[in-house]
Write a protein that holds these residues in place. Structure first.
Motif: not given
Length: 267
Positions: A182-205
């Motif tokens: 029901x709920x997905x908890x994400x703790x700093x999910x892009x903290x270790x990623x480069x800009x492009x990878x971070x945006x891909x992860x955020x779009x998936x969320x």
């Protein structure tokens, strides 16, 4: 990302997450100076099918809020309910640790900054691990579809050390999605990623919310990451300090500055 699997549970409950007067302190129990109040009388309701970012200065209680809301930590007082069902607090006896673990495995998914993948397991094996731990049947075709949806359909047999950071985090998102929480908890999910990878992860969320009807709660220090959310909840000194709907990067950064958080602007 296509919709597959059963209908999300939240159809019976418009409220995915509820906290009522939740408090949490750390340190000595004698009320002395070493006692730190991490959460101070937090009441919060998040509708199902929404993406909420939680932000605030260092030490404001962001991670404690996430851990208590996800059932990883027990609050000292107050009620935490996921999907209309109380995890802690309220009338009656508290759930046992075993019962709480079972509840988390069926209702909650996790995405952490450091991925938390097992290095000896393949992408597919890491993804199905929550199903195995919960004793649930593994639908291999569905697992492959989830991994294909996050762009890893050709990496099923790879191990984490054969993947980039962005790919590892996508495995973590697939692992969180596969139990249909029901709920997905994400703790700093892009903290270790480069800009492009971070945006891909955020779009998936975002897609987990918009296409799958999940509810995402993300702790982040980054105004760019927060701008992907529907709403930002701000914390300061363990208390809620306002919210921002349809956030922009500039609006988030300005609000954080007023909370005393001087944060760099990059992802």
């Amino acid at each position: 990302m296509r919709h597959h699997g059963r209908t999300p549970r939240h159809t019976a409950h418009a409220e995915a997450l509820r906290l009522v007067r939740v408090t949490k302190s750390y340190g000595t129990d004698d009320g002395g100076a070493d006692r730190v109040t991490a959460l101070d009388d937090i009441t919060l309701s998040l509708p199902a099918g929404t993406f909420t970012a939680v932000m605030g200065p260092s030490g404001s209680g962001k991670s404690t809020l996430l851990h208590c809301a996800a059932g990883l930590d027990r609050p000292d007082s107050g009620v935490v309910a996921v999907d209309g069902e109380e995890m802690s607090g309220g009338p009656g006896p508290a759930r046992s640790e075993a019962a709480l673990t079972r509840f988390r495995r069926t209702r909650v998914g996790f995405v952490f900054q450091q991925y938390n993948l097992l290095p000896t397991l393949t992408v597919a094996q890491n993804t199905i691990l929550p199903l195995k731990l919960a004793g649930r049947r593994v639908d291999r075709q569905r697992v492959e579809r989830v991994l294909t949806d996050v762009g890893l359909g050709d990496r099923l047999g790879h191990r984490p050390d054969q993947l980039s950071g962005g790919q590892r985090q996508r495995v973590a998102i697939a692992r969180a999605l596969v139990t249909e929480p029901s709920v997905i908890f994400a703790d700093e999910p892009t903290g270790a990623l480069d800009t492009r990878s971070a945006r891909d992860v955020l779009r998936l969320l975002q897609e987990a919310v918009r296409l799958h009807g999940r509810t995402v709660v993300m702790v982040t220090h980054d105004p760019v990451a927060a701008s992907y959310a529907d709403t930002v909840q701000f914390l300061a000194d363990g208390r809620l300090a306002g919210q921002l709907t349809a956030p922009t990067v500039d609006a988030v950064a300005e609000r954080l500055a007023h909370l005393g958080d001087n944060i760099p602007m990059g992802v």
